[in-house]
Scaffold this motif. Sequence first.
Motif, PDB file in Angstrom:
ATOM      1  N   ALA A  39       5.016   3.250   2.657  1.00 25.57           N
ATOM      2  CA  ALA A  39       4.752   1.982   1.978  1.00 25.57           C
ATOM      3  C   ALA A  39       4.527   0.919   3.041  1.00 25.57           C
ATOM      4  O   ALA A  39       5.354   0.743   3.937  1.00 25.57           O
ATOM      5  CB  ALA A  39       5.911   1.600   1.074  1.00 25.57           C
ATOM      6  N   VAL A  40       3.387   0.216   2.953  1.00 23.97           N
ATOM      7  CA  VAL A  40       2.998  -0.788   3.947  1.00 23.97           C
ATOM      8  C   VAL A  40       2.696  -2.100   3.227  1.00 23.97           C
ATOM      9  O   VAL A  40       1.902  -2.113   2.278  1.00 23.97           O
ATOM     10  CB  VAL A  40       1.753  -0.337   4.736  1.00 23.97           C
ATOM     11  CG1 VAL A  40       1.379  -1.379   5.788  1.00 23.97           C
ATOM     12  CG2 VAL A  40       1.976   1.022   5.383  1.00 23.97           C
ATOM     13  N   PRO A  41       3.289  -3.224   3.632  1.00 25.01           N
ATOM     14  CA  PRO A  41       2.975  -4.508   2.986  1.00 25.01           C
ATOM     15  C   PRO A  41       1.495  -4.870   3.147  1.00 25.01           C
ATOM     16  O   PRO A  41       0.922  -4.730   4.228  1.00 25.01           O
ATOM     17  CB  PRO A  41       3.863  -5.507   3.732  1.00 25.01           C
ATOM     18  CG  PRO A  41       4.971  -4.693   4.315  1.00 25.01           C
ATOM     19  CD  PRO A  41       4.342  -3.374   4.664  1.00 25.01           C
ATOM     20  N   VAL A  42       0.877  -5.332   2.035  1.00 25.20           N
ATOM     21  CA  VAL A  42      -0.526  -5.750   2.050  1.00 25.20           C
ATOM     22  C   VAL A  42      -0.688  -6.983   1.174  1.00 25.20           C
ATOM     23  O   VAL A  42       0.160  -7.281   0.322  1.00 25.20           O
ATOM     24  CB  VAL A  42      -1.476  -4.639   1.548  1.00 25.20           C
ATOM     25  CG1 VAL A  42      -1.446  -3.422   2.467  1.00 25.20           C
ATOM     26  CG2 VAL A  42      -1.136  -4.235   0.115  1.00 25.20           C
ATOM     27  N   GLY A  43      -1.793  -7.694   1.368  1.00 23.78           N
ATOM     28  CA  GLY A  43      -2.122  -8.823   0.522  1.00 23.78           C
ATOM     29  C   GLY A  43      -2.541  -8.350  -0.861  1.00 23.78           C
ATOM     30  O   GLY A  43      -3.210  -7.324  -1.005  1.00 23.78           O
ATOM     31  N   VAL A  44      -2.133  -9.097  -1.888  1.00 20.20           N
ATOM     32  CA  VAL A  44      -2.497  -8.797  -3.278  1.00 20.20           C
ATOM     33  C   VAL A  44      -2.931 -10.102  -3.948  1.00 20.20           C
ATOM     34  O   VAL A  44      -2.639 -11.187  -3.431  1.00 20.20           O
ATOM     35  CB  VAL A  44      -1.313  -8.149  -4.045  1.00 20.20           C
ATOM     36  CG1 VAL A  44      -1.041  -6.759  -3.513  1.00 20.20           C
ATOM     37  CG2 VAL A  44      -0.054  -8.998  -3.957  1.00 20.20           C
ATOM     38  N   LEU A  53       0.865  -1.175   0.000  1.00 17.79           N
ATOM     39  CA  LEU A  53       0.000   0.000   0.000  1.00 17.79           C
ATOM     40  C   LEU A  53       0.901   1.224   0.000  1.00 17.79           C
ATOM     41  O   LEU A  53       1.787   1.359   0.859  1.00 17.79           O
ATOM     42  CB  LEU A  53      -0.890  -0.003   1.236  1.00 17.79           C
ATOM     43  CG  LEU A  53      -1.674   1.287   1.504  1.00 17.79           C
ATOM     44  CD1 LEU A  53      -2.828   1.418   0.520  1.00 17.79           C
ATOM     45  CD2 LEU A  53      -2.178   1.331   2.939  1.00 17.79           C
ATOM     46  N   LEU A  54       0.697   2.108  -0.965  1.00 16.66           N
ATOM     47  CA  LEU A  54       1.494   3.321  -1.061  1.00 16.66           C
ATOM     48  C   LEU A  54       0.648   4.524  -0.688  1.00 16.66           C
ATOM     49  O   LEU A  54      -0.498   4.649  -1.138  1.00 16.66           O
ATOM     50  CB  LEU A  54       2.021   3.517  -2.482  1.00 16.66           C
ATOM     51  CG  LEU A  54       2.896   2.410  -3.063  1.00 16.66           C
ATOM     52  CD1 LEU A  54       3.275   2.757  -4.498  1.00 16.66           C
ATOM     53  CD2 LEU A  54       4.139   2.192  -2.221  1.00 16.66           C
ATOM     54  N   VAL A  55       1.202   5.408   0.118  1.00 18.08           N
ATOM     55  CA  VAL A  55       0.610   6.722   0.358  1.00 18.08           C
ATOM     56  C   VAL A  55       1.488   7.723  -0.373  1.00 18.08           C
ATOM     57  O   VAL A  55       2.676   7.866  -0.070  1.00 18.08           O
ATOM     58  CB  VAL A  55       0.529   7.049   1.861  1.00 18.08           C
ATOM     59  CG1 VAL A  55      -0.030   8.461   2.054  1.00 18.08           C
ATOM     60  CG2 VAL A  55      -0.342   6.034   2.593  1.00 18.08           C
ATOM     61  N   LEU A  56       0.898   8.388  -1.377  1.00 12.69           N
ATOM     62  CA  LEU A  56       1.637   9.323  -2.212  1.00 12.69           C
ATOM     63  C   LEU A  56       1.247  10.758  -1.885  1.00 12.69           C
ATOM     64  O   LEU A  56       0.073  11.050  -1.675  1.00 12.69           O
ATOM     65  CB  LEU A  56       1.347   9.050  -3.695  1.00 12.69           C
ATOM     66  CG  LEU A  56       1.585   7.614  -4.190  1.00 12.69           C
ATOM     67  CD1 LEU A  56       1.250   7.512  -5.665  1.00 12.69           C
ATOM     68  CD2 LEU A  56       3.019   7.177  -3.929  1.00 12.69           C
ATOM     69  N   ASP A  57       2.237  11.633  -1.860  1.00 12.57           N
ATOM     70  CA  ASP A  57       1.998  13.062  -1.645  1.00 12.57           C
ATOM     71  C   ASP A  57       2.530  13.814  -2.864  1.00 12.57           C
ATOM     72  O   ASP A  57       3.726  14.128  -2.940  1.00 12.57           O
ATOM     73  CB  ASP A  57       2.696  13.545  -0.373  1.00 12.57           C
ATOM     74  CG  ASP A  57       2.416  15.014  -0.086  1.00 12.57           C
ATOM     75  OD1 ASP A  57       1.692  15.653  -0.880  1.00 12.57           O
ATOM     76  OD2 ASP A  57       2.914  15.535   0.932  1.00 12.57           O
ATOM     77  N   PRO A  58       1.663  14.101  -3.850  1.00 10.38           N
ATOM     78  CA  PRO A  58       2.137  14.769  -5.067  1.00 10.38           C
ATOM     79  C   PRO A  58       2.586  16.202  -4.836  1.00 10.38           C
ATOM     80  O   PRO A  58       3.198  16.803  -5.729  1.00 10.38           O
ATOM     81  CB  PRO A  58       0.912  14.717  -5.984  1.00 10.38           C
ATOM     82  CG  PRO A  58      -0.255  14.622  -5.064  1.00 10.38           C
ATOM     83  CD  PRO A  58       0.222  13.822  -3.891  1.00 10.38           C
ATOM     84  N   PHE A  59       2.321  16.769  -3.643  1.00 13.32           N
ATOM     85  CA  PHE A  59       2.697  18.143  -3.345  1.00 13.32           C
ATOM     86  C   PHE A  59       3.872  18.221  -2.367  1.00 13.32           C
ATOM     87  O   PHE A  59       4.296  19.311  -1.992  1.00 13.32           O
ATOM     88  CB  PHE A  59       1.509  18.902  -2.763  1.00 13.32           C
ATOM     89  CG  PHE A  59       0.282  18.848  -3.636  1.00 13.32           C
ATOM     90  CD1 PHE A  59       0.229  19.550  -4.828  1.00 13.32           C
ATOM     91  CD2 PHE A  59      -0.811  18.067  -3.289  1.00 13.32           C
ATOM     92  CE1 PHE A  59      -0.887  19.490  -5.651  1.00 13.32           C
ATOM     93  CE2 PHE A  59      -1.936  18.003  -4.092  1.00 13.32           C
ATOM     94  CZ  PHE A  59      -1.975  18.715  -5.278  1.00 13.32           C
ATOM     95  N   GLY A  60       4.394  17.072  -1.946  1.00  9.34           N
ATOM     96  CA  GLY A  60       5.482  17.046  -0.976  1.00  9.34           C
ATOM     97  C   GLY A  60       6.848  16.929  -1.629  1.00  9.34           C
ATOM     98  O   GLY A  60       6.978  16.754  -2.846  1.00  9.34           O
TER      99      GLY A  60
END
Length: 397
Positions: free
Chosen positions: A73-78, A59-66
């Motif tokens: 980034a957090v590991p998750v099931g896919v 799981l990605l948390v993106l900050d396009p303004f940062g």
Amino acid sequence: MPDTALLVSDHVAGSVYVLAVPDGSVTARLTGRHLSEHAGFLALPGGRVACVDDRRGELLVLDPFGEELVERAVPVGVPAEHLACDPTGRRLAVTTGLGKNTVPWSDLLTVVDLTTGESARVRTRADEPGVTVLGGGEPLAVLRHRTPGGLAAHRFADLLAAPPGCPVAPPHALLPLPDDGHGDAHDPGTGRVFAATAAGVHTARRDGDTLRAGAVIPWDSPARGWYLRLDTRRPALWTTLRGGSPDPLNWQEWTNQAWRHDLTTGRTSLTDLGPGLVFRLALARGHTAFTRIHPDGDELVLLDADHTLRRVPLPAMDGAPKAGGTPWEGVERRAVAASPGSDLVAVTRGGHGEIHLVDARTGQETTRVRLGTPLRHGGHMTLVGRTDGADGDPVGR
């Protein structure tokens, strides 16, 4: 730094671009990131965006303004099927689904608390589940299952406290649904949950740690919707009703209607969009945007608040769906993106690596961006503003 940014994912090639709007210049890029097109982008407070890298299982948390695009980034099931958060944007849930398989095989659910950094994986049921995360007290993760259909409520805290080893996590409450559910929405203002079925939109409301069924909202049409989206500009639900022969070889004859249900007045409006392939939609400041693919020509369809249509022709795609073939396998498509804080609409030209930025007020193309990636299958996009209110819709799109 602009107040609006366009995130573009080529999930086939494994590239992610951030474009400044309106000039279309590239401000950031990620490579080796294959984002889940099905789970989509989830708007978070402050213009941040969550998504899932299906290859790396993150799981990605993106900050396009940062200063740094990848905030976390957090590991998750896919493979990721659906992605949602609670109204605060703190607690997220990721379900797993088909991926490149023909039958459901994974039963993993991942929950994440972005504030504490905690995460956990549990087993639920092999399916293609939708998900919403309700607030109004201790959060509830609600999975929408099919065959047998139902809304399964899980206490988020219980899921997060699960021990290692992906234990089975049975729901503590279950509300029956028809077996053909597909499409989910959650209105944080009222706490209501919505699930699309052939019979209409089923509604439910939180009652303590359980769910209480509400009235079914009819389609008012012989067609049905397969996708639900909450309008954060004014309380409403949107979808496209697809009718005609269910045979995908006859896709060019499918009928399409824009369906809008006002959550305040309870009134429903229908607007004909024309035949062909119309899928996801996007919500701009004063318009709702659709793309329509058809052998006679593609177009961007813009619907304003007065139900007036503007049709903007789009250049043809090499490898576009053809009459007598399916519109899904081995063909190019289009993605569409908009922000409730902007009048611009972005549309991709799959296979060509092009993005058209169109002013919805005039129907004129303002910018055409050519990326160094083909955007196979149309890619996927989201247009985000720092304070555009898009995070009022807590379901990934």
